[in-house]
Design an enzyme around this catalytic site. Structure first.
Site, short mmCIF file in Angstrom:
data_model
loop_
_atom_site.label_atom_id
_atom_site.label_comp_id
_atom_site.label_asym_id
_atom_site.label_seq_id
_atom_site.Cartn_x
_atom_site.Cartn_y
_atom_site.Cartn_z
N ARG A 152 26.28 63.68 32.68
CA ARG A 152 25.83 62.78 33.77
C ARG A 152 25.17 61.54 33.18
NH1 ARG A 152 21.16 63.44 36.07
NH2 ARG A 152 21.23 65.69 36.26
N TYR B 36 34.76 42.78 51.63
CA TYR B 36 35.60 43.98 51.65
C TYR B 36 35.00 44.98 52.65
CZ TYR B 36 37.27 48.55 50.31
OH TYR B 36 37.78 49.82 50.35
N ASP C 266 32.14 40.37 43.10
CA ASP C 266 33.23 41.36 43.14
C ASP C 266 34.48 40.66 42.58
OD1 ASP C 266 35.33 43.06 43.84
OD2 ASP C 266 34.43 43.64 45.76
N LYS D 189 41.83 49.64 41.34
CA LYS D 189 42.88 48.67 41.62
C LYS D 189 43.57 48.24 40.32
CE LYS D 189 41.16 49.34 45.68
NZ LYS D 189 40.19 48.48 46.33
C1 LIG Z 1 38.96 48.63 46.96
C2 LIG Z 1 37.91 47.60 46.88
C3 LIG Z 1 36.55 47.95 46.80
C4 LIG Z 1 36.07 49.39 46.88
O1 LIG Z 1 36.51 50.16 45.81
P1 LIG Z 1 36.81 51.74 45.90
O2 LIG Z 1 37.25 52.05 44.52
O3 LIG Z 1 37.85 51.93 46.96
O4 LIG Z 1 35.54 52.41 46.28
C5 LIG Z 1 35.62 46.92 46.69
N1 LIG Z 1 36.01 45.62 46.68
C6 LIG Z 1 37.30 45.25 46.75
C7 LIG Z 1 37.64 43.82 46.71
C8 LIG Z 1 38.29 46.23 46.86
O5 LIG Z 1 39.57 45.85 46.95
#
Ligand SMILES: *Cc1c(COP(=O)(O)O)cnc(C)c1O
Length: 370
Positions: A47, A99, A170, A195
């Protein structure tokens, strides 16, 4: 070193006695102490840290040109760690088209703990006016999901610096291959590594990167290791594996997306294309000044109703109708119906995650569906 070399080598610390070329997956949750009571391997308990997680954090910190990174079990867990590290009662300025998962996290889970204003970040004077005495964080997402709006990172960061407010960006859509927010003044970068970093739609993850080792970063580390929303060693291995081809995949995504954007832009059934690489995109110049290329995500509206848009999506054969993005396979999504009733997304909008199939096949597929 250049980004292609970093992507391949930085996340691969192989010190096994059998001379494995690829770092093995260390499933052990616990690590042996030396006779002096220290931990000669540098790890105590998974952890707190694990060799695969350390490798993932190292490669991503290098790619984003930051000092350190902290990996989480999802993008939302990474975002949540930033919110948790703020003092209760802090005020956050977030994008009005944030998001939706993070938006709902702030509105539902942090309601009563943090104050949030959702603001149009492309309007810098509005951002300046929105800063309050207790404002501690400005959250940027650029290009944004799903309207591909572009925020001027340097512009927002200079306002934030002046007002003594942190900025977290982000960077999921652009990736460090195309955009480096820490070099434009951001304090933190966040990714959903689910992603493009993972890149194959088969692993969930999130990561934060810091420009400097600050007390706020130490708090984020505490949230990571004490709350424990950490990725498994296997998840870390998968994301490190995906990252090795990230620079090449991103070029392919961007090249296919550019061709599709031009095709859609010229198509009589299409109303508007949202892709920052198009010169007619409202924020194209800002995008071109802070991105080296424009990525693989785009949206477009269709002339006609919601039904027409949904019907077009259902006729596509190579593009799969599914949420998420950043995988090698192309996806299409009717976004408004996923985001729920308070969404600002037009009902005749489809979002594309342009994959790495041959461009001729993708365009033929869109053509027959339209
Ligand atoms: C998918 C996404 C998130 C969240 O990520 P998860 O891995 O689904 O928790 C945050 N910001 C953007 C721009 C995303 O496309």
């Amino acid at each position: 070193m250049k980004i292609e070399t970093i992507a391949i080598h930085e996340g691969n610390k192989s010190d096994s006695s059998d001379k494995a070329v690829i770092q093995p997956i260390t499933l052990s949750t616990t690590f042996e102490r030396g006779r002096d009571g220290n931990y000669p391997g540098g790890h105590i308990y998974t952890r707190a840290s694990n060799p695969n997680r350390t490798s993932l954090e190292n490669v991503v910190a290098k790619l984003e040109q930051g000092t350190d990174a902290a990996a989480f079990s999802s993008g939302n867990a990474a975002g949540s760690a930033v919110f948790q590290a703020l003092e209760p009662g802090s005020h956050i300025i977030a994008p009005e088209d944030m998001y939706h998962g993070l938006r709902n996290l702030l509105k539902q889970v942090y309601a009563g703990v943090l104050e949030v204003d959702f603001v149009d970040l492309t309007n810098q004077s509005l951002v300046r006016e929105s800063v309050k005495e207790n404002t501690k964080l400005i959250w940027i997402e650029t290009p944004s999901n799903p309207l591909l709006r572009v925020t001027d990172i340097s512009g927002i960061c200079s306002i934030a610096k002046e007002m003594n407010v942190l900025v977290c960006c982000d960077n999921t859509f652009a990736t460090p291959v195309f955009q480096l927010p820490l070099n434009l003044g951001a304090d933190l970068v966040m990714h959903s590594s689910t992603k493009y970093m993972g890149g194959h739609s088969d692993v969930l993850g999130g990561i934060l990167i810091t420009k400097e080792l600050t007390p706020f970063w130490s708090k984020i580390r505490d949230v990571q290791t004490l709350s424990g929303a950490v990725p498994s060693p296997f998840d870390c291995y998968m994301i490190v594996r995906g990252i090795k081809t990230l620079p090449y995949r991103m070029r392919g995504h961007a090249e296919n997306a550019r061709r599709i954007a031009s095709f859609l832009d010229a198509h009589p059934s299409v109303d508007k294309v949202y892709y920052p690489g198009l010169v007619q995109h409202e924020m194209h110049e800002v995008a071109a000044s802070q991105m080296s290329d424009f990525g693989g995500m785009m949206s477009f509206t269709i002339h006609g109703s919601e039904e027409k848009a949904r019907d077009t999506a259902s006729k596509l054969k190579i593009f799969t109708q599914a949420t998420s993005l950043g995988g090698v396979e192309s996806l299409v999504e009717h976004r408004a119906s996923v985001e729920g009733p308070d969404t600002k997304t037009p009902v005749n909008l489809l979002r594309l995650s342009v994959g790495l199939e041959h461009i001729d096949d993708l365009i033929a597929d869109l053509d027959q569906a339209l």
